[in-house]
Design an enzyme around this catalytic site. Structure first.
Site, PDB file in Angstrom:
ATOM      1  N   THR A  46       0.848  -1.186   0.000  1.00 31.06           N
ATOM      2  CA  THR A  46       0.000   0.000   0.000  1.00 31.06           C
ATOM      3  C   THR A  46       0.885   1.238   0.000  1.00 31.06           C
ATOM      4  O   THR A  46       2.096   1.148   0.189  1.00 31.06           O
ATOM      5  CB  THR A  46      -0.927   0.027   1.241  1.00 31.06           C
ATOM      6  OG1 THR A  46      -0.147  -0.300   2.390  1.00 31.06           O
ATOM      7  CG2 THR A  46      -2.057  -0.965   1.103  1.00 31.06           C
ATOM      8  N   ASP A  47       0.257   2.397  -0.197  1.00 31.56           N
ATOM      9  CA  ASP A  47       1.025   3.641  -0.264  1.00 31.56           C
ATOM     10  C   ASP A  47       1.050   4.351   1.079  1.00 31.56           C
ATOM     11  O   ASP A  47       1.262   5.556   1.144  1.00 31.56           O
ATOM     12  CB  ASP A  47       0.419   4.566  -1.322  1.00 31.56           C
ATOM     13  CG  ASP A  47       0.293   3.883  -2.657  1.00 31.56           C
ATOM     14  OD1 ASP A  47       1.316   3.373  -3.141  1.00 31.56           O
ATOM     15  OD2 ASP A  47      -0.812   3.843  -3.219  1.00 31.56           O
ATOM     16  N   SER A  74       1.446   8.609   4.804  1.00 34.28           N
ATOM     17  CA  SER A  74       0.861   8.548   3.472  1.00 34.28           C
ATOM     18  C   SER A  74       1.971   8.894   2.501  1.00 34.28           C
ATOM     19  O   SER A  74       2.520   9.990   2.561  1.00 34.28           O
ATOM     20  CB  SER A  74      -0.277   9.550   3.341  1.00 34.28           C
ATOM     21  OG  SER A  74      -0.645   9.679   1.996  1.00 34.28           O
ATOM     22  N   ARG A  75       2.340   7.935   1.650  1.00 34.77           N
ATOM     23  CA  ARG A  75       3.545   8.147   0.839  1.00 34.77           C
ATOM     24  C   ARG A  75       3.315   8.969  -0.406  1.00 34.77           C
ATOM     25  O   ARG A  75       4.254   9.508  -0.962  1.00 34.77           O
ATOM     26  CB  ARG A  75       4.163   6.800   0.461  1.00 34.77           C
ATOM     27  CG  ARG A  75       4.699   6.093   1.680  1.00 34.77           C
ATOM     28  CD  ARG A  75       5.492   4.852   1.356  1.00 34.77           C
ATOM     29  NE  ARG A  75       5.632   4.101   2.587  1.00 34.77           N
ATOM     30  CZ  ARG A  75       4.851   3.095   2.937  1.00 34.77           C
ATOM     31  NH1 ARG A  75       3.913   2.681   2.107  1.00 34.77           N
ATOM     32  NH2 ARG A  75       5.007   2.495   4.083  1.00 34.77           N
ATOM     33  N   VAL A  76       2.078   9.042  -0.901  1.00 33.29           N
ATOM     34  CA  VAL A  76       1.885   9.814  -2.127  1.00 33.29           C
ATOM     35  C   VAL A  76       0.854  10.934  -1.996  1.00 33.29           C
ATOM     36  O   VAL A  76       0.845  11.860  -2.789  1.00 33.29           O
ATOM     37  CB  VAL A  76       1.471   8.904  -3.311  1.00 33.29           C
ATOM     38  CG1 VAL A  76       2.584   7.970  -3.687  1.00 33.29           C
ATOM     39  CG2 VAL A  76       0.205   8.147  -3.005  1.00 33.29           C
TER      40      VAL A  76
END
Ligand code: ATP
Ligand code: MG
Length: 568
Positions: free
Chosen positions: A408-409, A434-436
């Site tokens: 997951t991101d 939250s990476r993006v």
């Protein structure tokens, strides 16, 4: 004149002998006729010097020699394709042949006589029930029953269909509650659609994707500010049981009202009453009209629980490829993994870590890979996924959680300690990421959240020390005071979503000094009063932030003014 010898495979009639003698220009008694069966057919004529070989034997040896030379020089692919060509003319006995069910236990069957079956292929049993092929073995195949759970028996006839599992899709499914294969279970009659999609489908390729760039607001302050989600992102919601996981996902669905985002909620292995509660919440929040609920409840068989999220994703894909934005909630993957483990053990696949089969990672990765933000060429639709995982004792490093975290991101970690301390939503700010989604945050939000995450993290760290009653200096005190107030600001009831402008306004206010004078316990009420005042006195302020996505200096001073008005 030389005498002739004519050899043939069979004895020749008088008439033929004469004809041959005539054509040789010799009297009949100058020709000797002999028989040699090895010639197979035709004749060989010699006059003692020359040989004219017109026998079948000669033709055969010539042809064999030619074929040998040809094959020696032909590329393999050429040989294979001519073989395929030849075989394609043979009768397809297998396709119509039937197999026999040998065992049927808990929705898993073994059948033999179907050596042409393919993985994922749909089987028709007894002309009535359906199953999906999972295992191909030398002597038999393993399959999971999609219908006729307790009705299929050993000895039943099985036929291949050459098809794969498909489910009904399309806008007709919005507002409906359906089973794992798209069959309605809400008593509202047939789903009126003529569109179908395969439950399993390949994920969009790299070139078919665009960057995650638009925000998907959940209406939950903590999430939108600290772990923002973008359209096309996959964000995991993870936490122990009863920590508000489902509530958070439902809030995100409720907040899509009027935002042109369609939602799919998949319940996997939950109690029927829990799912009924979810449906009620959506109905009450006016959210069912743009949502499909797909339910494979605890009472449904493991095969159905296993298939449900794939079917639901197919429904979501139909909308995504039509250029729409879609949000899908998988509640939850822990139970999905357990359903898959059950099937795998019944299929006698080798068990690995925690008795899960080795490919348990793949069942979730190939599902989540189907989430995407599509490129403009493909209509620019998106599929945002919120999978949910239940942990035991907050252990996010066990097998299934680490798997899903890695595909997951980012994750939103809900902690039962916080939940029970009344900090709800119980998001652990330090372990959530939250990476993006940050790229998709509007400028207004990005400008106010900078210090928020750090302040909160420092506060939670220091709060642990002060629990032991340690004396603290002024600096620490102010960190603690500020953190406690920020925490108060982020508290939020279920089903009470905030708009982006409201979130930005509150966070902006808290980043300043004005609220220092407000007591901790009064923060929530005062902020609510402030928003009410702004709505009444400066009606265009919030909409201007919402529309521009920016927090202009002008708007900042308007908010400051409203704050001073409320605080006096
Ligand atoms: P389960 O593990 O059983 O699926 P869950 O983690 O999905 O639980 P929820 O069912 O969403 O948790 O919530 C558990 C309880 O907490 C519910 O009674 C819900 O009403 C309550 N709750 C959730 N979020 C909040 C909130 N923000 N404020 C107050 N109560 C909340
Ligand atoms: Mg839940």
């Amino acid at each position: 004149m030389a005498d002739f010898v004519v050899t043939s495979a069979r004895a020749l009639s008088e008439e033929k002998r004469r004809a041959i003698a005539r054509s040789l220009g010799a009297p009949l008694d100058a020709v000797t006729f002999t028989v040699d069966e090895a010639l197979i057919g035709g004749i060989v004529i010699t006059d003692g010097e020359n040989v004219l070989d017109a026998s079948v034997r000669r033709k055969v040896t010539d042809a064999a020699k030619q074929a040998e030379e040809h094959l020696a020089n032909a590329p393999l692919e050429h040989i294979l394709s001519s073989l395929r060509e030849e075989f394609s003319h043979l009768p397809k006995a297998e396709l119509t042949a039937a197999g026999i069910v040998r065992t049927a236990v808990d929705g898993v069957i073994f059948a033999d006589g179907l050596s042409r079956a393919k993985v994922g292929e749909l089987l028709l049993i007894g002309g009535e029930y359906f199953a999906m092929v999972m295992n191909l073995e030398r002597e038999r195949i393993g399959a999971i029953l999609l219908t006729g759970m307790n009705l299929v028996r050993a000895g039943d006839e099985v036929r291949l269909t050459g098809k794969i599992v498909t489910v009904p899709v399309g806008e007709a499914l919005l507002g409906r509650v359906v089973g794992p294969l798209g069959d309605p279970i809400d008593g509202l009659g047939r789903v009126e659609t003529d569109r179908f999609r395969p439950a399993e489908a390949p994920a969009p390729a790299i070139l078919d994707r665009a960057k995650v760039s638009e925000p998907l607001y959940t209406g939950v302050k903590t999430v939108d500010a600290i772990v923002p989600i973008g359209k096309g992102q996959r964000e995991l919601i993870i936490g122990d049981r009863q920590t508000g996981k489902t509530s958070l996902a439902l809030d995100a669905i409720l907040n899509q009202k009027g935002k042109n985002v369609y939602c799919i909620y998949v319940a996997i292995g939950q109690k029927t009453t829990t799912v009924a509660d979810v449906v009620n919440t959506l109905k009450k929040g006016d959210a069912l009209s743009y949502t499909t609920v797909v339910a494979a409840n605890a009472s449904d068989s493991a095969p159905l629980q296993y298939v449900a999220p794939y079917a639901a994703t197919a429904m979501a894909e139909e909308l995504m490829y039509a250029g729409k934005d879609v949000l899908i909630v998988y509640d939850d993957f822990s139970k999905h993994a357990v359903a898959y483990r059950t099937i795998s053990l019944l299929l006698k696949r080798p068990a690995g870590r925690e008795a899960f089969p080795g490919d348990v990672f793949y069942i979730h990765s190939r599902l989540l890979e189907r989430s995407a933000k599509l490129s403009p060429r493909l209509g620019g639709g998106s599929l945002t996924a919120l999978p949910i995982i239940e942990t035991l004792g907050s252990d996010i490093s066990s097998y299934i959680p680490t798997n899903v975290i890695s595909i997951t991101d980012g994750q939103i970690f809900l902690e039962s300690g916080l939940f029970h301390a009344g900090i709800r939503p119980a998001v652990n700010v330090g372990l959530s990421v939250s990476r993006v989604g940050g790229n998709a945050q509007p400028k207004a939000m990005r400008s106010v959240v900078k210090g928020l995450k750090l302040d909160l993290a420092r506060y939670r760290e220091m709060a642990v020390f002060t629990e032991f009653g340690a004396d603290v200096d002024e600096d620490t005190k102010s960190v603690l005071d500020r953190g406690a107030k920020l925490t108060q600001m982020l508290l939020q009831k279920q089903g009470a979503p905030y708009s982006m402008a409201e979130e930005v306004t509150e966070i902006y206010v808290m980043s300043g000094d004005a609220f220092r004078v407000v007591e901790k316990d009064k923060i929530g009420a005062t902020l609510a009063r402030l928003l009410e005042h702004i709505r009444a006195a400066y009606p265009s302020l919030l909409s201007s932030i919402e529309e521009s996505g920016e927090l202009s200096d002008e708007n900042k001073s308007l908010i400051d003014k409203a704050v001073s008005e409320v605080l006096t």
